[in-house]
Design an enzyme around this catalytic site. Sequence first.
Site, PDB file in Angstrom:
ATOM      1  N   SER A 133     131.681  38.487  73.199  1.00 29.98           N
ATOM      2  CA  SER A 133     131.180  39.373  72.078  1.00 29.98           C
ATOM      3  C   SER A 133     132.743  39.938  71.909  1.00 29.98           C
ATOM      4  O   SER A 133     132.716  40.609  70.809  1.00 29.98           O
ATOM      5  CB  SER A 133     130.450  40.669  72.983  1.00 29.98           C
ATOM      6  OG  SER A 133     130.837  41.267  74.011  1.00 29.98           O
ATOM      7  N   ASP A 366     130.992  52.458  77.241  1.00 27.41           N
ATOM      8  CA  ASP A 366     131.493  51.110  77.023  1.00 27.41           C
ATOM      9  C   ASP A 366     132.995  50.977  77.047  1.00 27.41           C
ATOM     10  O   ASP A 366     133.413  51.424  75.876  1.00 27.41           O
ATOM     11  CB  ASP A 366     130.990  50.583  75.857  1.00 27.41           C
ATOM     12  CG  ASP A 366     131.347  49.247  75.327  1.00 27.41           C
ATOM     13  OD1 ASP A 366     132.302  48.613  76.121  1.00 27.41           O
ATOM     14  OD2 ASP A 366     130.798  48.699  74.324  1.00 27.41           O
ATOM     15  N   HIS A 369     134.257  46.914  74.914  1.00 25.89           N
ATOM     16  CA  HIS A 369     134.429  46.559  73.570  1.00 25.89           C
ATOM     17  C   HIS A 369     135.458  47.378  72.943  1.00 25.89           C
ATOM     18  O   HIS A 369     136.024  48.525  73.469  1.00 25.89           O
ATOM     19  CB  HIS A 369     132.925  46.553  72.945  1.00 25.89           C
ATOM     20  CG  HIS A 369     132.253  45.386  73.552  1.00 25.89           C
ATOM     21  ND1 HIS A 369     131.124  45.647  74.365  1.00 25.89           N
ATOM     22  CD2 HIS A 369     132.328  44.237  73.499  1.00 25.89           C
ATOM     23  CE1 HIS A 369     130.333  44.842  74.667  1.00 25.89           C
ATOM     24  NE2 HIS A 369     131.058  43.832  74.148  1.00 25.89           N
TER      25      HIS A 369
END
Length: 389
Positions: A133, A366, A369
């Site tokens: 990702s 998170d 990311h």
Amino acid sequence: MAILSTKSAAPISCSISILLFFNLTLLSTSYLLVHHLNNNDHNYHHSRPTLHSNNSRCSLFMGTWVHDDSYPVYQSSACPVIDPDFNCQMYGRPDSDYLKYRWQPANCDLPRFNGLEFLEKMKGKTIMFVGDSLGRNQWESLICLTWSSVPRVATQVMRGYPLSTFKFLDYDVTLSYYKAQYLVDIDSVGGRRVLKLEDISENARAWTGVDVLMFNTGHWWSHTGATQGWDVMESGGSLYQDMDRMVAMETAVRTWGRWVDSNIDTSKTRVFFQSFSPTHYIPSEWSGSANTKNCYGETAPVSASVFSGVYPNEMKVVDAVLKEMQTPVYLLDITTLSAMRKDAHPSIYSGDTSTGQKSNPNGTPDCTHWCLPGLPDTWNQLFYTALFF
């Protein structure tokens, strides 16, 4: 297909003033020293980390972050391809200073990304991001950067698994993302997911004939339990319930390297590798305060004067493999410059974050990311520079 032409690109301007160079050197002295101490064998010929212009050397990945009010290049609201995972402004991030930092190499200036020029130079070609990702993070950033320059051109998007594509139809330019978080194949055998450390043939079918390939892997090798993407590993004809994860990763990356050396025609295809994208879950790695738990609440980059410069084991694996390959692979070395950006993660401001999680921001933010707009735009500015300058 011909190899990408670089003849029409203007050279990077490296004729900066003595005063600016002195100031930047002071700001980045700690970073430069740590980078070389921890990674003194990193700048081998595959990486091409320096550019030559006007008899000067430009080290793209050594420098500091500079506040710049002309950033960001685009607004999240103007780029509908941004996934909820990365759309921090849409999901309530209250600050915006993290959007206004520009990467400044120690002894030159980066060319600003020009979407129209990018499309003209890439006309009729395909770029594919292959990996996890973080590759998708960079893929969406490149779409947004390009689209912001030509918002009225005809486009076509297809979301799928494992392949997603975005086409700028007027220029016949295709930007693709192929999900292969381990690079090597995963097969279903007897109801179990088998991670085949020495087989890449199934995934690699999608990579044939692509003009520019950008690979990455790293984060999924440390996943355990319900978050890991396999049930058993296969290596040397034997099945393993588990093994040392860095040994497994090295085996897989060597499988990838053998495929590149055997299948890539460098007159038609250029190969890049995105270095390991760092996380910010351990405040001691950036001299965080006693009250800091993770990246939540961070609003500014790490100062070069306090940056610790830890180099991940995952990148030591990649370095070792690239050094032994015959095919030139450009290492887009975003690890250290990204490690300075503790402020640039989604944290709790993501479409994947529940109301309950937002009420407990130190629980599961998170810090892996990156927000868009944000840091991956700099990765693509460096990618753009490596492609054309």
